[in-house]
Design a protein around this motif. Structure first.
Motif, PDB file in Angstrom:
ATOM      1  N   SER A  35      39.042   3.042 -33.965  1.00 42.93           N
ATOM      2  CA  SER A  35      38.419   4.174 -33.289  1.00 42.93           C
ATOM      3  C   SER A  35      37.785   3.669 -32.007  1.00 42.93           C
ATOM      4  CB  SER A  35      37.356   4.817 -34.180  1.00 42.93           C
ATOM      5  OG  SER A  35      36.271   3.911 -34.371  1.00 42.93           O
ATOM      6  N   GLN A  36      37.401   4.594 -31.139  1.00 45.17           N
ATOM      7  CA  GLN A  36      36.717   4.174 -29.919  1.00 45.17           C
ATOM      8  C   GLN A  36      35.366   3.583 -30.256  1.00 45.17           C
ATOM      9  OE1 GLN A  36      37.862   3.888 -26.752  1.00 45.17           O
ATOM     10  NE2 GLN A  36      35.905   2.814 -26.474  1.00 45.17           N
ATOM     11  N   ALA A  37      34.764   4.003 -31.358  1.00 44.34           N
ATOM     12  CA  ALA A  37      33.486   3.417 -31.767  1.00 44.34           C
ATOM     13  C   ALA A  37      33.662   1.929 -32.071  1.00 44.34           C
ATOM     14  CB  ALA A  37      32.948   4.151 -32.993  1.00 44.34           C
ATOM     15  N   ASP A  38      34.751   1.571 -32.750  1.00 42.31           N
ATOM     16  CA  ASP A  38      35.027   0.151 -32.993  1.00 42.31           C
ATOM     17  C   ASP A  38      35.207  -0.588 -31.671  1.00 42.31           C
ATOM     18  OD1 ASP A  38      34.998   0.645 -35.705  1.00 42.31           O
ATOM     19  OD2 ASP A  38      37.185   0.800 -35.868  1.00 42.31           O
ATOM     20  N   ASP A  40      33.965   0.231 -28.751  1.00 45.23           N
ATOM     21  CA  ASP A  40      32.683   0.132 -28.041  1.00 45.23           C
ATOM     22  C   ASP A  40      31.854  -1.026 -28.572  1.00 45.23           C
ATOM     23  OD1 ASP A  40      33.330   2.258 -26.456  1.00 45.23           O
ATOM     24  OD2 ASP A  40      32.236   3.745 -27.652  1.00 45.23           O
ATOM     25  N   ALA A  41      31.829  -1.185 -29.887  1.00 49.36           N
ATOM     26  CA  ALA A  41      31.048  -2.261 -30.483  1.00 49.36           C
ATOM     27  C   ALA A  41      31.580  -3.620 -30.053  1.00 49.36           C
ATOM     28  CB  ALA A  41      31.067  -2.131 -32.005  1.00 49.36           C
ATOM     29  N   LEU A  42      32.888  -3.748 -29.979  1.00 53.77           N
ATOM     30  CA  LEU A  42      33.483  -5.032 -29.611  1.00 53.77           C
ATOM     31  C   LEU A  42      33.264  -5.338 -28.134  1.00 53.77           C
ATOM     32  CD1 LEU A  42      35.240  -7.415 -30.628  1.00 53.77           C
ATOM     33  CD2 LEU A  42      37.226  -6.145 -29.770  1.00 53.77           C
ATOM     34  N   ARG A  43      33.553  -4.383 -27.273  1.00 49.78           N
ATOM     35  CA  ARG A  43      33.513  -4.664 -25.842  1.00 49.78           C
ATOM     36  C   ARG A  43      32.093  -4.859 -25.317  1.00 49.78           C
ATOM     37  NH1 ARG A  43      33.122  -0.284 -22.178  1.00 49.78           N
ATOM     38  NH2 ARG A  43      32.686   1.752 -23.128  1.00 49.78           N
ATOM     39  N   ARG A  44      31.097  -4.289 -25.990  1.00 52.37           N
ATOM     40  CA  ARG A  44      29.715  -4.438 -25.548  1.00 52.37           C
ATOM     41  C   ARG A  44      29.111  -5.769 -25.987  1.00 52.37           C
ATOM     42  NH1 ARG A  44      28.001   1.707 -27.295  1.00 52.37           N
ATOM     43  NH2 ARG A  44      28.897   2.776 -25.459  1.00 52.37           N
ATOM     44  N   ASN A  45      29.699  -6.358 -27.009  1.00 49.81           N
ATOM     45  CA  ASN A  45      29.104  -7.566 -27.576  1.00 49.81           C
ATOM     46  C   ASN A  45      29.978  -8.810 -27.489  1.00 49.81           C
ATOM     47  OD1 ASN A  45      26.580  -6.363 -28.830  1.00 49.81           O
ATOM     48  ND2 ASN A  45      28.149  -5.116 -29.819  1.00 49.81           N
ATOM     49  N   CYS A  46      31.245  -8.648 -27.170  1.00 49.49           N
ATOM     50  CA  CYS A  46      32.169  -9.781 -27.274  1.00 49.49           C
ATOM     51  C   CYS A  46      33.054  -9.913 -26.037  1.00 49.49           C
ATOM     52  CB  CYS A  46      33.046  -9.637 -28.515  1.00 49.49           C
ATOM     53  SG  CYS A  46      32.131  -9.512 -30.058  1.00 49.49           S
ATOM     54  N   PRO A  47      32.564 -10.532 -24.978  1.00 48.70           N
ATOM     55  CA  PRO A  47      33.447 -10.781 -23.845  1.00 48.70           C
ATOM     56  C   PRO A  47      34.556 -11.774 -24.184  1.00 48.70           C
ATOM     57  CG  PRO A  47      31.384 -11.929 -23.550  1.00 48.70           C
ATOM     58  CD  PRO A  47      31.198 -11.050 -24.743  1.00 48.70           C
ATOM     59  N   HIS A  52      42.294 -12.475 -33.237  1.00 48.78           N
ATOM     60  CA  HIS A  52      43.169 -11.367 -32.875  1.00 48.78           C
ATOM     61  C   HIS A  52      42.382 -10.076 -32.696  1.00 48.78           C
ATOM     62  CE1 HIS A  52      46.225 -14.184 -34.030  1.00 48.78           C
ATOM     63  NE2 HIS A  52      45.840 -14.170 -35.295  1.00 48.78           N
ATOM     64  N   VAL A  53      42.886  -9.223 -31.854  1.00 47.95           N
ATOM     65  CA  VAL A  53      42.347  -7.876 -31.698  1.00 47.95           C
ATOM     66  C   VAL A  53      43.451  -6.909 -32.097  1.00 47.95           C
ATOM     67  CG1 VAL A  53      41.397  -6.157 -30.123  1.00 47.95           C
ATOM     68  CG2 VAL A  53      40.755  -8.567 -29.873  1.00 47.95           C
ATOM     69  N   GLY A  54      43.318  -6.361 -33.316  1.00 48.73           N
ATOM     70  CA  GLY A  54      44.321  -5.434 -33.816  1.00 48.73           C
ATOM     71  C   GLY A  54      44.010  -4.022 -33.374  1.00 48.73           C
ATOM     72  N   ILE A  55      45.044  -3.281 -32.986  1.00 54.88           N
ATOM     73  CA  ILE A  55      44.878  -1.923 -32.502  1.00 54.88           C
ATOM     74  C   ILE A  55      45.484  -0.942 -33.510  1.00 54.88           C
ATOM     75  CG2 ILE A  55      45.331  -0.312 -30.626  1.00 54.88           C
ATOM     76  CD1 ILE A  55      43.548  -2.677 -29.843  1.00 54.88           C
ATOM     77  N   GLY A  56      44.617  -0.007 -34.022  1.00 56.64           N
ATOM     78  CA  GLY A  56      45.071   1.024 -34.941  1.00 56.64           C
ATOM     79  C   GLY A  56      45.403   0.477 -36.319  1.00 56.64           C
ATOM     80  N   PRO A  57      46.037   1.336 -37.128  1.00 57.57           N
ATOM     81  CA  PRO A  57      46.375   2.737 -36.871  1.00 57.57           C
ATOM     82  C   PRO A  57      45.139   3.640 -36.867  1.00 57.57           C
ATOM     83  CG  PRO A  57      46.990   2.133 -39.108  1.00 57.57           C
ATOM     84  CD  PRO A  57      46.514   0.882 -38.452  1.00 57.57           C
ATOM     85  N   HIS A  65      42.004   7.556 -27.020  1.00 56.38           N
ATOM     86  CA  HIS A  65      41.914   6.748 -25.806  1.00 56.38           C
ATOM     87  C   HIS A  65      41.007   5.555 -26.088  1.00 56.38           C
ATOM     88  CE1 HIS A  65      43.923   9.915 -23.528  1.00 56.38           C
ATOM     89  NE2 HIS A  65      43.107  10.770 -24.135  1.00 56.38           N
ATOM     90  N   ILE A  66      41.581   4.370 -26.119  1.00 53.05           N
ATOM     91  CA  ILE A  66      40.837   3.157 -26.444  1.00 53.05           C
ATOM     92  C   ILE A  66      40.542   2.389 -25.159  1.00 53.05           C
ATOM     93  CG2 ILE A  66      40.865   0.968 -27.683  1.00 53.05           C
ATOM     94  CD1 ILE A  66      40.663   3.443 -29.475  1.00 53.05           C
ATOM     95  N   ASN A  67      39.260   2.163 -24.928  1.00 59.59           N
ATOM     96  CA  ASN A  67      38.798   1.434 -23.733  1.00 59.59           C
ATOM     97  C   ASN A  67      38.181   0.116 -24.183  1.00 59.59           C
ATOM     98  OD1 ASN A  67      37.480   0.425 -21.504  1.00 59.59           O
ATOM     99  ND2 ASN A  67      36.809   2.424 -20.762  1.00 59.59           N
ATOM    100  N   LEU A  68      38.716  -1.001 -23.693  1.00 55.23           N
ATOM    101  CA  LEU A  68      38.202  -2.324 -24.054  1.00 55.23           C
ATOM    102  C   LEU A  68      37.559  -3.011 -22.851  1.00 55.23           C
ATOM    103  CD1 LEU A  68      41.041  -3.682 -26.390  1.00 55.23           C
ATOM    104  CD2 LEU A  68      38.853  -2.631 -27.040  1.00 55.23           C
ATOM    105  N   ASP A  69      37.066  -2.254 -21.892  1.00 57.44           N
ATOM    106  CA  ASP A  69      36.351  -2.845 -20.755  1.00 57.44           C
ATOM    107  C   ASP A  69      35.174  -3.672 -21.265  1.00 57.44           C
ATOM    108  OD1 ASP A  69      38.036  -1.642 -19.020  1.00 57.44           O
ATOM    109  OD2 ASP A  69      36.636  -0.117 -18.292  1.00 57.44           O
ATOM    110  N   GLY A  70      35.056  -4.877 -20.747  1.00 59.04           N
ATOM    111  CA  GLY A  70      34.003  -5.794 -21.183  1.00 59.04           C
ATOM    112  C   GLY A  70      34.586  -7.035 -21.825  1.00 59.04           C
ATOM    113  N   ILE A  71      35.748  -6.906 -22.458  1.00 58.91           N
ATOM    114  CA  ILE A  71      36.416  -8.066 -23.046  1.00 58.91           C
ATOM    115  C   ILE A  71      37.198  -8.785 -21.947  1.00 58.91           C
ATOM    116  CG2 ILE A  71      38.108  -8.858 -24.732  1.00 58.91           C
ATOM    117  CD1 ILE A  71      37.450  -6.414 -26.400  1.00 58.91           C
TER     118      ILE A  71
END
Length: 452
Positions: A35-38, A40-47, A52-57, A65-71
């Protein structure tokens, strides 16, 4: 495949993390984004992600819409998990973006059914292992990898991809490009790369010409209904071990700015759509026209003057090309002027022509040289095999000159290495085979003039 790619950039990432400010001190392990909540938690805390970064399902019916800005760096695979492949085919459509991601170990989407529509990674510069937008990424229509220039292997084959934002490649070992709807392959192929292998397999319906700017390639396979230009915008020298053309290639050209163009082996399939083929190489060791199910459309071949100096022992293999006219070393240009279009290399090691329209006049310079003294400026070639079986269209081919060369030790005598068949096509309404062409009367002046 996701879950098995190596994390060889870990040391690099840890070194980089030491230089980050306190705001970027966190380093995280493998995680899943459902989810986008997941996200958000990753990109705000883990540059930095060491894993691995698994996407979905994803759940639900609406586009995600998944935004990973910050990583910024991932020492693992960014992609989907194969164990959930059946869920990916029924999940919502989604987009994925990160404007901050600069490096990753691997990227994998489309190895099996996926619903990703838009993948935006404009600042991703380095992929340590492989980048794949594969055959099963049917829904991927937009891909932004503007800065990507380094990867061990790049595979792009999303069949409905219409928009590709990309600038250039700088360091790639393997390149696999398959059917897409993009308008140009230039950013992928017009690069000075030293490749182990490159496969460009269309159709690319919106591409008319494929420029090849590679400095070198061990294997280069091109299958598409377009022309091919050897030499890109900045290529001055090119060396290819094996070049294969098939599936409708319409033309083969050499860029005017290429100073040196060398190909060890050229293989042309009967499925190409070239009627007049020019071999514009500074060196070519082996030339093969192979038959598939189709009839060869090729009618003429141009071997340029530089062919005289090709080294390595030229090999000529032509199979089932009855429309190809090799009855003479001369032809006519667009204005009707008689010109020489075939220059026999002075060092020939293999001739195998089956079902080709040919005649003795085509072989005359070759026979002349085979009769020359061993200590002459251009001594006879040492052939491993000589086999000529003319097509039914041939009317002026007789084996007598070649039998004489066998008797004099200038062609192989073993039955497995020497085979010649006279043409059987009637001439001028008779059933008589055309009389042998005698080369014994060729003057020294003619021999000398041909060798110049």
């Amino acid at each position: 495949m996701f879950g098995f790619s190596r994390a060889s950039v870990i040391a690099e990432l840890l070194a980089v993390s030491i230089c980050f400010s306190n705001a970027f001190a966190a380093v995280c392990n493998s995680t899943w984004i459902r989810s986008q909540a997941d996200a958000d938690a990753l990109r705000r805390n883990c540059p930095i992600v060491i894993g691995h970064v698994g996407i979905g399902p994803f759940d639900g019916d609406s586009t995600v819409h998944i935004n990973l800005d910050g990583i910024e760096l991932i020492a693992g695979t960014l992609g989907e998990y194969p164990a959930s492949r059946h869920e990916y085919s029924t999940q919502p459509y989604y987009t994925l973006s990160s404007s901050s991601l600069r490096g990753v170990d691997a990227v994998e989407f489309g190895a099996y059914d996926t619903r990703i529509m838009n993948l935006t990674l404009p600042n991703l510069k380095r992929v340590n292992d492989y980048f794949e937008a594969g055959d099963y990424a049917y829904n991927l229509k937009y891909l932004d990898i503007t800065s990507l220039d380094t990867a061990s292997t790049i595979t792009l084959s999303a069949p409905n991809l219409t928009t590709l934002h990309h600038t250039r490649l700088r360091n790639v070992t393997k390149l696999h490009i398959h059917p897409m709807q993009i308008n140009s392959l230039d950013s992928l192929t017009d690069n000075q790369l030293n490749l182990r292998e490159a496969t460009l397999e269309g159709p690319f319906p919106n591409v008319d010409n494929i420029p090849i700017g590679f400095t070198s390639a061990k294997y280069l396979i091109i299958k598409d209904n377009s022309s091919v230009t050897l030499g890109g915008s900045s290529t001055t020298a090119m060396a290819v071990e094996e070049l294969r053309l098939s599936d409708g290639v319409t033309d083969l050209k050499r860029s005017a700015q290429v100073n040196t163009l060398e190909v060890d082996t050229l293989v042309i399939s009967s499925s190409v759509d070239i009627t007049r083929l020019e071999l514009p190489f500074d060196n070519l060791r082996s030339f093969m026209i192979e038959r598939r199910a189709e009839t060869h459309p090729m009618k003429s071949i141009i071997l340029p003057p530089q062919a005289l100096d090709w080294t390595g022992g030229f090999e000529l293999h032509i199979s089932s090309a009855p429309e190809l006219n090799l009855t003479s070393i001369y032809d006519h240009d667009e204005k009707g002027n008689r010109i020489q279009t075939w220059y026999w290399p002075r060092n020939v090691s293999y001739i195998d022509m089956v079902d080709v329209t040919t005649g003795n006049a085509f072989f005359e310079p070759f026979v002349v040289q085979q009769k020359a003294p061993l200590d002459s400026q251009f001594p006879p070639s040492a052939l491993k095999t000589f086999r000529v079986i003319p097509s039914a269209n041939s009317t002026h081919f007789n084996c007598t000159p070649f039998t004489e060369l066998v008797d004099s030790g200038r062609l192989p005598s073993a039955r497995s290495a020497m085979f010649c068949r006279n043409s059987t096509q009637p001439t001028s309404g008779t059933t008589r085979t055309h009389a042998p062409i005698s080369l014994s009367a060729v003057s020294a002046f003619v021999i000398f003039a041909w060798m110049l």
